[in-house]
Design a protein around this motif. Sequence first.
Motif, PDB file in Angstrom:
ATOM      1  N   GLN A   1       0.819  -1.213   0.000  1.00  0.00           N
ATOM      2  CA  GLN A   1       0.000   0.000   0.000  1.00  0.00           C
ATOM      3  C   GLN A   1       0.856   1.268   0.000  1.00  0.00           C
ATOM      4  OE1 GLN A   1      -3.556   0.578   0.050  1.00  0.00           O
ATOM      5  NE2 GLN A   1      -2.733   2.616  -0.339  1.00  0.00           N
ATOM      6  N   PRO A   2       0.695   2.120  -1.015  1.00  0.00           N
ATOM      7  CA  PRO A   2       1.435   3.381  -1.018  1.00  0.00           C
ATOM      8  C   PRO A   2       0.862   4.367   0.001  1.00  0.00           C
ATOM      9  CG  PRO A   2       0.673   2.769  -3.225  1.00  0.00           C
ATOM     10  CD  PRO A   2      -0.068   1.928  -2.246  1.00  0.00           C
TER      11      PRO A   2
ATOM     12  N   TRP B   1       5.963   3.228  -0.446  1.00  0.00           N
ATOM     13  CA  TRP B   1       5.201   1.997  -0.706  1.00  0.00           C
ATOM     14  C   TRP B   1       5.898   0.808  -0.059  1.00  0.00           C
ATOM     15  CZ3 TRP B   1       7.812   4.954  -4.207  1.00  0.00           C
ATOM     16  CH2 TRP B   1       8.986   4.418  -4.768  1.00  0.00           C
TER      17      TRP B   1
ATOM     18  N   SER C   1       0.076  -1.686  -7.563  1.00  0.00           N
ATOM     19  CA  SER C   1      -0.176  -1.625  -6.123  1.00  0.00           C
ATOM     20  C   SER C   1      -1.593  -1.121  -5.855  1.00  0.00           C
ATOM     21  CB  SER C   1       0.818  -0.668  -5.474  1.00  0.00           C
ATOM     22  OG  SER C   1       0.471   0.683  -5.800  1.00  0.00           O
TER      23      SER C   1
END
Length: 680
Positions: free
Chosen positions: A172-173, A187, A246
């Motif tokens: 998860q960024p 990230w 992502s």
Amino acid sequence: MKRDRVLARAVPLALSFALAVPLVGLGQGTASAATDYQAEDAAISQGTVATNHTGYTGTGFVDYTNIKGSYVEFTVSATAAGTSALTLRFANGTAVDRPMDISVNGAVVQSAVSFPATADWNTWTTKTLNVPLTAGSNKVRATATTADGGPNLDRVSLAAAADTQAPTRPGQPSCPDIGEDGLTLAWGASTDNVAVAAYDLYEHGNKIGEAPGSSTSKALTGLTPNTTYNLTVIARDAAGNTSAASPVVDCTTETSSDTTAPTEPGTLSATDITANSVGLGWGASTDDRAVVAYDVRSDTTVYKTVTGGTTTTLTGLACNSPYSLNVVARDAAGNVSAASNTVTFTTKACATDGGVPSSVASLSTGWTIPWGTYWMPDGKTALVTERDDFRVWKVTKDGARTQVGTVPEAVTTNGEGGLLGVAADPKWETNHYVYFMHTASEGNRVVRMTYDGTKLTDYKILLQGIKKNRYHNGGRLAFGPDGYLYVSTGEAQTPDLAQDKNSLNGKILRMTTDGKAAPGNPFGNYVYSLGHRNPQGLAFDRNGRLWEAEFGNSSKDELNLIKPGANYGWPTCEGTCGVSGMTNPKATWNVNEASPSGIAIVRNVVYMASLRGERLWRIPINGDNESVGTPTAYYVGTYGRLRTVTKVPGADQLWLSTTNCDNNGGAADGADKIFRVNIS
């Protein structure tokens, strides 16, 4: 040649030799340069070195004795442990298969490998296998498993096997540091069987930067204050394999401390008015820091942005149409000046034999991302797909619609994937087949269903293995005059795939209605043309030629005339370039003016629906030549994001659909529409 009787045991030869050519690094999808080892120089048990046939390399070849257990053993070296590609060059002039076990350092790694018949003993072919090697010296043995012995063996070639394993999806960024004109994107690290070489950073499908594989953050600069950026990260290894995108993060830059807007531009004037253009000039604006751009607008819809000077020629205007334009100045903080005076004018009369849009009316409402539209061969109704709900509708010429089903196994990508193109078989009235392209769990598919006029049944996969990603999935389907199905595929945010002739991505494919590669394709597979980024518009002209529209990244969108085997440049070229072997587009646009999706042709004119540009482009084909005239724009900013344009059978008329409900448009579900456009 092989004998019908068993030969006497040959004296074993035990020869070890060095690599002739060192192993080198891998390129995208290919193995490294191979090193050849001649069979006549290897250790031979129950076989002889022979020269009584032609076409061999080196000084001879090995003729296996017709006995189970006869073998040839090669001593090879590897610079590092790992999988290597072993290619055996052989001939088999009999009618029987001559299988062999392949062992490495005494352990069988490939058992009973088939070495089938060749045309004769002078016809050589190859068999490639992946084998594990240790660093340093290795013994590779090819052993006959039947009483017929092995084939004639000329040599083996060894190369490091291509890395085909993609990195894992990045975590998860987040944006731990946000400023006015920049932010830090962070990230979770990806992993790879070899190593992550780089991370590519995307904003709404456009690459805006990259970071080395050892990093998990990147400072993004040059951003606009008080603006939300929709960001994803894709991992990439040295072989060009890319991960899934992502999860998404939305990060909004801070409001600028600069709150002073530029002054109102000086007097705006219009000169040199033609059917499709006007010359504009205005007085310079001033700012406490700097003016960075001027926007030429109609009301608040921007027609053109000027970054240097205070004059411009505005092209792409519709003929015989009224315009009211003003100019505003902007600074780096996004502060906008008051509008200049408004100039009003009417472009000159139309001079074309192809017709122009003369009226537009709402045909059907209540849609949520209508993506594909295709008229049934009887010309009475059309099928329309909805991308994210996977629903298929029958729509009549008066706009009435009825749901006929959904497409099984379709999934979204939280971006541009889902239920995409649709096409009806030219012989639908006898076979009742319709075709869809959709995103599934493993990638994108082309599928066939049966449609009896009221419902869809009998889901069948025709082609899969088309890589998917959040963006760049292509998706358009069209039947050509030759009766074959043409399919546009995106490069799935993996640019190198567009240049790989063995990949289904970044291509226009051509296939039969039962899912096979169409005969006559230029590379002997499904690929018809290559070098595409995200093609979505397909249409055939009156001469049966295929035209295609595709999204650029940050520079130029394209309209291309497609020819079999041609390379349209991506990622080497975006728009027109001078690189040998690349085919240039027939027209290009700045991405903020177009971002094209569907196209249709009416009276030798290409009509191109544009998403980000929020306009319908009209591009006349110059007679039967391979060139186009000046593009002009209609409905700029009037209806929002225009996705698909389709010719209505038997009429000079278009259907034009919006996708304002997608994640770029942000409208509420059910807000999309289909419009009817008359051409006269």
